[in-house]
Design a protein around this motif. Structure first.
Motif, PDB file in Angstrom:
ATOM      1  N   HIS A 492      31.898  16.199   0.678  1.00  0.00           N
ATOM      2  CA  HIS A 492      31.569  15.748   2.042  1.00  0.00           C
ATOM      3  C   HIS A 492      30.678  16.791   2.719  1.00  0.00           C
ATOM      4  O   HIS A 492      29.733  16.463   3.432  1.00  0.00           O
ATOM      5  CB  HIS A 492      32.835  15.530   2.859  1.00  0.00           C
ATOM      6  N   LEU A 493      31.005  18.072   2.466  1.00  0.00           N
ATOM      7  CA  LEU A 493      30.191  19.149   3.040  1.00  0.00           C
ATOM      8  C   LEU A 493      28.782  19.155   2.450  1.00  0.00           C
ATOM      9  O   LEU A 493      27.811  19.356   3.172  1.00  0.00           O
ATOM     10  CB  LEU A 493      30.858  20.497   2.782  1.00  0.00           C
ATOM     11  N   HIS A 494      28.703  18.909   1.130  1.00  0.00           N
ATOM     12  CA  HIS A 494      27.393  18.845   0.483  1.00  0.00           C
ATOM     13  C   HIS A 494      26.552  17.745   1.125  1.00  0.00           C
ATOM     14  O   HIS A 494      25.381  17.959   1.449  1.00  0.00           O
ATOM     15  CB  HIS A 494      27.553  18.549  -1.018  1.00  0.00           C
ATOM     16  N   THR A 495      27.155  16.565   1.280  1.00  0.00           N
ATOM     17  CA  THR A 495      26.422  15.439   1.881  1.00  0.00           C
ATOM     18  C   THR A 495      25.988  15.791   3.303  1.00  0.00           C
ATOM     19  O   THR A 495      24.837  15.552   3.696  1.00  0.00           O
ATOM     20  CB  THR A 495      27.319  14.180   1.932  1.00  0.00           C
ATOM     21  N   ALA A 496      26.921  16.370   4.075  1.00  0.00           N
ATOM     22  CA  ALA A 496      26.616  16.727   5.465  1.00  0.00           C
ATOM     23  C   ALA A 496      25.471  17.726   5.522  1.00  0.00           C
ATOM     24  O   ALA A 496      24.566  17.600   6.350  1.00  0.00           O
ATOM     25  CB  ALA A 496      27.863  17.302   6.132  1.00  0.00           C
ATOM     26  N   LEU A 497      25.514  18.694   4.616  1.00  0.00           N
ATOM     27  CA  LEU A 497      24.471  19.726   4.593  1.00  0.00           C
ATOM     28  C   LEU A 497      23.115  19.086   4.289  1.00  0.00           C
ATOM     29  O   LEU A 497      22.109  19.396   4.923  1.00  0.00           O
ATOM     30  CB  LEU A 497      24.826  20.785   3.538  1.00  0.00           C
ATOM     31  N   ALA A 498      23.108  18.165   3.351  1.00  0.00           N
ATOM     32  CA  ALA A 498      21.860  17.487   2.999  1.00  0.00           C
ATOM     33  C   ALA A 498      21.329  16.685   4.182  1.00  0.00           C
ATOM     34  O   ALA A 498      20.118  16.660   4.437  1.00  0.00           O
ATOM     35  CB  ALA A 498      22.090  16.576   1.804  1.00  0.00           C
ATOM     36  N   MET A 499      22.234  16.031   4.924  1.00  0.00           N
ATOM     37  CA  MET A 499      21.797  15.227   6.079  1.00  0.00           C
ATOM     38  C   MET A 499      21.237  16.124   7.165  1.00  0.00           C
ATOM     39  O   MET A 499      20.239  15.811   7.804  1.00  0.00           O
ATOM     40  CB  MET A 499      22.971  14.420   6.636  1.00  0.00           C
TER      41      MET A 499
END
Ligand SMILES: [Zn+2]
Length: 511
Positions: A492-499
């Protein structure tokens, strides 16, 4: 000297003050004076009232008439005092019973033919009267439906001045007009499934809706940025009763018809970049009127071609983005309007829009491209949570059957569940969505150690600022809420960071 008084309400922002309209008739040469900080529209009231009273068979007094609006220190604007002025004059003249005016607020503009016309801001004005314990009102017949949205109020509608005097003599007044055809469900008629492809952008839209995050859409013209922005409200939950009343009050002030009832869905406003500052944030000479950012209160404000907005306009959004309201100071009064909106920006990659599109020919100078991208000021960009790049849709995807796309209703269902999770977790602390949670609180409950490591690495590499860490954490919580888990996991953090890292799109758009 004979005198009488009637009541009305002066609005400054959405706050109303009950105004006493006093009329005094003395002897001497005919002359009408109006005192108590009236504006031009109000000064013209005496001419409208005089003509309307002759038509209604009441006649204007032959002696000097003084009309005083008190408290005198408060500026008064608009034409809605006409009914109270006519009633006070008639009562002073002795042609109407002054006791019928006690504890009763009057609203309506008079035409020269005696007809009563609708006024702006009736709903907030009636709310203010109710708060002061005034439970009887006379309103324009055309606005009976708007007035009937409030409970605890005894309302009479009048179509013309003669009818006002009938009501004051105990008559029934106009009846509620039959309901017209239901309002076209404007933005509700648009659906996410209308947008072909762009699955990643749709996901970003879903996350934005679930956590009430601000969103920036980057991409060449024609990829669907506007289509997506228009569909954000269709993913948002209904307004609560309190929100609904707030939004309806602002819409009433903007002159938006409330015949179909209170506004129940989040509103959408999309001012053009050539719009004046006053129409964007609100303004006006003496008493400031609400602008697009207040029309978007509890809903979505979409600024297409964001770099084209003048820097002054963008800067004016900073305080409302922080405080959820806009303060408009004028020499005689300060109006405060609610402006708690979700911001969606859209931008082309360069002035001609073609930079980075394969096979397209961008003729913009590199300097012009850089300048274009940097026209949206840092403080505004800082408040954007999600940067989303849209790419041209391949024709194969356009040809895919429309049924493959998820409808707004399906996505809105998931958004609602995620919102419920946030509400359960945050309500005790006074927040409703992840976007509202302050940084220090977020950092107190950091996810798994690898997550901390991931964020530290991003900060160390200069990919993320301190404010950026908070944004990523907020996004990660929303993504976890959508996934139905209690704590954001590493992916979830990876996705958030990418966004969030879409931020690079802005600074790196030129490269
Ligand atoms: Zn270009």
């Amino acid at each position: 000297m004979r005198q009488a008084k009637a009541l009305s309400v002066a609005l400054v922002g959405v706050e109303g003050t009950v105004i006493e309209v006093e009329a005094a008739i003395s002897s001497g040469l005919p002359r009408t004076t109006m005192v108590g900080l009236p504006d031009t529209a109000l000064k013209e009231a005496r001419d409208r009232c005089r003509a309307a009273m002759s038509v209604a068979g009441h006649g204007w007094p032959t002696g000097p008439v003084t009309i005083n609006l008190s408290p005198a220190t408060l500026p008064k604007a608009g034409s809605h005092y006409d009914l109270s002025i006519a009633a006070a004059v008639a009562a002073a003249k002795g042609t109407c019973d002054p006791t019928a005016l006690e504890g009763r607020v009057l609203f309506g503009e008079l035409g020269l033919d005696g007809k009563v016309r609708g006024v702006r801001g009736l709903l907030p004005a009636l709310l203010s009267a109710l708060a002061k314990g005034l439970t009887r009102a006379v309103v324009p017949a055309v606005q009976l439906r708007e007035a009937s949205l409030l409970s605890g109020l005894s309302v009479h509608g009048v179509g013309d001045l003669a009818e006002l005097f009938e009501v004051l003599a105990g008559g029934p007044g106009s009846t509620l007009p039959p309901a017209g055809p239901p309002r076209s469900p404007d933005r509700q008629s648009v659906d996410l499934s209308d947008v072909a492809g762009q699955e990643e952008a749709k996901w970003a839209l879903e996350v934005a809706a679930a956590g009430r995050h601000h969103l920036y859409l980057h991409g060449p013209p024609g990829v669907g940025k506007t289509l997506l922005a228009e569909r954000l409200t269709s993913l948002l939950p209904d307004l609560s009763d309190t929100e609904s009343m707030e939004v309806s009050a602002v819409h009433s002030l903007c002159g938006i018809n409330l015949d179909d009832g209170l506004v129940r869905r989040p509103p959408y406003a999309d001012p053009h970049h050539s719009a004046s500052l006053a129409s964007l944030v609100g303004g006006g000479a003496r008493v400031a009127m609400p602008g697009a950012i207040s029309r978007a209160h509890r809903g979505v404000l979409f600024l297409d071609e964001a770099p084209e907005f003048p820097p002054r306009a963008m800067d004016a959004l900073r305080v409302p983005l922080e405080s959820g309201r806009v303060v408009l100071a004028r020499s005689e009064s300060t109006a405060v309007y609610p402006a708690n909106f979700q911001l969606v920006l859209a931008a082309n990659p360069c002035p001609c829009g073609m930079a980075g599109t394969p096979g397209a020919n961008c003729r913009c100078a590199p300097m012009a491209v850089r300048r274009y991208a940097s026209r949206v000021s840092g403080p505004i960009l800082d408040r954007i949570d999600i940067h989303q790049r849209l790419r041209p849709v391949r024709s194969a995807m356009l040809a895919a059957p429309a049924g493959d796309s998820e409808s707004s209703a399906v996505v809105a269902g998931r958004v609602l569940v995620a919102r419920d999770r946030q509400l359960r977790r945050l309500a005790a602390l006074g927040w409703r969505t992840n976007a509202e949670v302050p940084g220090p609180v977020l950092r107190k409950q950091l996810p798994a150690p690898q997550g901390v490591e991931l964020l530290s690495r991003a900060v160390a590499r200069g990919q993320l600022s301190a404010r950026g860490v908070d944004k990523v954490l907020r996004l990660a919580w929303t993504i976890a809420d959508l996934a139905g888990v209690d704590l954001p996991a590493l992916d979830h953090l990876h996705t958030a960071l990418a966004m969030r890292r879409g931020e690079d799109l802005v600074s790196g758009a030129a490269s």
